[in-house]
Design a protein around this motif. Structure first.
Motif, PDB file in Angstrom:
ATOM      1  N   ARG A   1       0.823  -1.217   0.000  1.00  0.00           N
ATOM      2  CA  ARG A   1       0.000   0.000   0.000  1.00  0.00           C
ATOM      3  C   ARG A   1       0.854   1.263   0.000  1.00  0.00           C
ATOM      4  NH1 ARG A   1      -3.422  -3.246   3.445  1.00  0.00           N
ATOM      5  NH2 ARG A   1      -2.309  -2.489   5.297  1.00  0.00           N
ATOM      6  N   ALA A   2       2.046   1.171   0.594  1.00  0.00           N
ATOM      7  CA  ALA A   2       2.954   2.321   0.625  1.00  0.00           C
ATOM      8  C   ALA A   2       3.712   2.511  -0.683  1.00  0.00           C
ATOM      9  CB  ALA A   2       3.942   2.160   1.777  1.00  0.00           C
ATOM     10  N   GLY A   3       3.518   1.600  -1.644  1.00  0.00           N
ATOM     11  CA  GLY A   3       4.201   1.689  -2.923  1.00  0.00           C
ATOM     12  C   GLY A   3       5.626   1.196  -2.916  1.00  0.00           C
ATOM     13  N   GLU A   4       6.053   0.553  -1.817  1.00  0.00           N
ATOM     14  CA  GLU A   4       7.456   0.136  -1.684  1.00  0.00           C
ATOM     15  C   GLU A   4       7.819  -1.023  -2.600  1.00  0.00           C
ATOM     16  OE1 GLU A   4       9.748   1.751   1.382  1.00  0.00           O
ATOM     17  OE2 GLU A   4       8.681   2.747  -0.241  1.00  0.00           O
ATOM     18  N   THR A   5       6.834  -1.863  -2.995  1.00  0.00           N
ATOM     19  CA  THR A   5       7.130  -3.020  -3.845  1.00  0.00           C
ATOM     20  C   THR A   5       6.768  -2.768  -5.300  1.00  0.00           C
ATOM     21  OG1 THR A   5       4.984  -4.005  -3.253  1.00  0.00           O
ATOM     22  CG2 THR A   5       6.910  -4.677  -1.967  1.00  0.00           C
ATOM     23  N   ALA A   6       6.371  -1.546  -5.639  1.00  0.00           N
ATOM     24  CA  ALA A   6       6.041  -1.185  -7.016  1.00  0.00           C
ATOM     25  C   ALA A   6       7.264  -0.613  -7.716  1.00  0.00           C
ATOM     26  CB  ALA A   6       4.907  -0.160  -7.025  1.00  0.00           C
ATOM     27  N   LEU A   7       7.195  -0.495  -9.036  1.00  0.00           N
ATOM     28  CA  LEU A   7       8.255   0.197  -9.757  1.00  0.00           C
ATOM     29  C   LEU A   7       8.415   1.606  -9.183  1.00  0.00           C
ATOM     30  CD1 LEU A   7       7.471  -0.833 -13.455  1.00  0.00           C
ATOM     31  CD2 LEU A   7       9.415  -1.562 -12.060  1.00  0.00           C
ATOM     32  N   GLY A   8       9.638   1.975  -8.896  1.00  0.00           N
ATOM     33  CA  GLY A   8       9.907   3.256  -8.261  1.00  0.00           C
ATOM     34  C   GLY A   8       9.934   3.190  -6.752  1.00  0.00           C
ATOM     35  N   GLY A   9       9.536   2.033  -6.186  1.00  0.00           N
ATOM     36  CA  GLY A   9       9.548   1.864  -4.741  1.00  0.00           C
ATOM     37  C   GLY A   9      10.895   1.397  -4.228  1.00  0.00           C
ATOM     38  N   ARG A  10      10.974   1.213  -2.928  1.00  0.00           N
ATOM     39  CA  ARG A  10      12.241   0.828  -2.292  1.00  0.00           C
ATOM     40  C   ARG A  10      12.728  -0.524  -2.747  1.00  0.00           C
ATOM     41  NH1 ARG A  10      13.323  -2.268   2.037  1.00  0.00           N
ATOM     42  NH2 ARG A  10      11.128  -2.357   2.685  1.00  0.00           N
ATOM     43  N   ILE A  11      11.845  -1.513  -2.889  1.00  0.00           N
ATOM     44  CA  ILE A  11      12.239  -2.865  -3.273  1.00  0.00           C
ATOM     45  C   ILE A  11      11.167  -3.438  -4.211  1.00  0.00           C
ATOM     46  CG2 ILE A  11      11.295  -3.694  -1.042  1.00  0.00           C
ATOM     47  CD1 ILE A  11      14.092  -5.373  -3.172  1.00  0.00           C
ATOM     48  N   PRO A  12      11.242  -3.136  -5.498  1.00  0.00           N
ATOM     49  CA  PRO A  12      10.236  -3.638  -6.440  1.00  0.00           C
ATOM     50  C   PRO A  12      10.164  -5.170  -6.447  1.00  0.00           C
ATOM     51  CG  PRO A  12      11.510  -1.884  -7.441  1.00  0.00           C
ATOM     52  CD  PRO A  12      12.199  -2.223  -6.146  1.00  0.00           C
ATOM     53  N   VAL A  13       8.949  -5.674  -6.371  1.00  0.00           N
ATOM     54  CA  VAL A  13       8.695  -7.114  -6.452  1.00  0.00           C
ATOM     55  C   VAL A  13       7.943  -7.373  -7.751  1.00  0.00           C
ATOM     56  CG1 VAL A  13       7.518  -9.084  -5.393  1.00  0.00           C
ATOM     57  CG2 VAL A  13       8.653  -7.382  -3.948  1.00  0.00           C
TER      58      VAL A  13
END
Length: 394
Positions: free
Chosen positions: A321-333
């Motif tokens: 939800r914080a966008g951390e695992t999306a492209l541009g996030g801290r750790i993209p999954v």
């Protein structure tokens, strides 16, 4: 020690309905061209088997070698369910590290039937895959749904959280020319798609697809002779098996008598797969720039996010939800778009994951590029205790 990824190639995923060898050969030729080497330079071929495509599928290494043109290269074929491609990588990597090969080709491809995968070969009472279908009625979507229900019960997640995984992966897949589904979606679309196995809807569950992927691996000495500088290297391959009794439900192996003697495991199976790779590479979750995981369902990606140590248990949805695992996030999954965008072509999938790691670490992933990518991990889990994790570094 490590081996170098000289070349990566893929055949686009889809439902093409053509022989699997065609996809594998196309991917192999792309990988060879990417590596700048000829097929006749290859001294070892590792093929990931497909059990749905007749005898050639069971001897995939030789099937691909024959289609490329018999050259006298040594060959091996292997089947390890969803981890088949990574096990083929492990075979080639091990041979190179042993000094028995300098240049290896790894290939996997599949042509899949319509609908979900069902057990092959008639009645097989010794096969837990067949047993869960026959005795429990637990098809793949059904046990994906059990995992999802478990997350809801333990962590209070909702179908909206699962839909958010699909939205994230579809956005990345829309940027990937090799993906089958190349369209961004909304959470409303996911939540309005047909129910498959409550709480998972059609867009929460990966499709079955045709596709192929290939890698050219080499020794560091061989790469230096070609003038390759700062190559992508594979520093770990984990193929560990489960330890029982499990601290977490691990379908489809729904029963075991090994609890009588086995120690309590330090961590559940998926986590053990990843952490064995971390140990071999001398790295940890904090070192990762990106991860490719086997998102057979949207809920399973959240499990993997925690199992890889990217966050504590129960916090994967918050990270999403914080966008951390999306492209541009801290750790993209799953910056490739994952299975949500590709669908599942079993023997090719783990190889395709490493192709994505390679392109990301080279900085050639185009619009889905993870900025500054230096370390990537690819992980998956398959039937009968098979699993894999591959770590690549730049």
């Amino acid at each position: 020690m490590s081996v170098v990824v000289l070349g990566a190639g893929m055949h686009p995923w889809g439902k093409w309905g053509r022989p699997f060898i065609e996809y594998g050969v196309a991917a192999a030729r792309d990988a060879l061209a990417d590596a700048g080497v000829a097929w006749t330079d290859v001294d070892y071929v590792a093929g990931a088997d497909t059990i749905r495509n007749g005898y050639p599928g069971f001897v995939a290494g030789a099937a691909f070698a024959r289609a490329l043109g018999w050259s006298g290269a040594r060959v091996a074929s292997c089947y390890a369910a969803c981890a088949s491609g990574a096990h083929a990588i492990d075979l080639a990597r091990t041979r190179i590290l042993a000094g028995l090969s300098e240049l290896a080709l790894v290939v996997g491809a599949d042509t899949t039937p319509k609908g979900f995968f069902s057990p092959l070969g008639g009645e097989r009472a010794d096969d837990p895959d067949w047993l869960r279908f026959r005795l429990l009625g637990a098809t793949n979507p059904a046990y994906f749904a059990l995992y999802a229900r478990r997350r809801m019960a333990l962590h209070g997640e909702s179908p909206a959280d699962f839909a958010a995984v699909k939205v994230k992966n579809a956005a990345a897949g829309a940027l990937n020319p090799m993906a089958r589904y190349r369209r961004a979606v909304t959470a409303a679309e996911v939540l309005a798609s047909p129910m498959v196995a409550d709480p998972l809807r059609l867009m929460d569950v990966c499709a079955t697809s045709d596709g192929g992927a290939a890698l050219v691996l080499a020794s560091e000495t061989y790469a230096r002779r070609l003038g390759v500088t700062r190559p992508v290297r594979i520093t770990a391959v984990s193929t560990v098996t489960p330890v029982y009794p499990n601290a977490v439900l691990e379908l489809p192996d729904f029963a075991t008598d090994s609890t009588l003697t086995a120690p309590v495991p330090e961590r559940p199976f998926r986590a053990a797969i990843a952490h064995a790779a971390y140990e071999e590479a001398g790295l940890g979750p904090a070192d990762l720039s990106l991860a490719e995981v086997y998102d057979l369902s949207t809920a399973l990606e959240l499990d993997w996010t925690e199992d890889l140590g990217l966050c504590p248990p129960g916090e994967a949805a918050g990270l999403l939800r914080a966008g951390e695992t999306a492209l541009g996030g801290r750790i993209p999954v799953n910056p490739s778009g994952g299975l949500a965008s590709f669908g599942e072509a079993v023997p090719a999938q783990a190889i395709a994951q490493v192709c994505e790691l390679t392109w990301q670490l080279r900085g050639t992933a185009g619009e889905r590029q993870v900025e500054g990518a230096r370390v990537g991990l690819a992980a998956n889990q398959g039937l009968f205790g098979h699993g894999s994790a591959v770590i690549a570094v730049k």
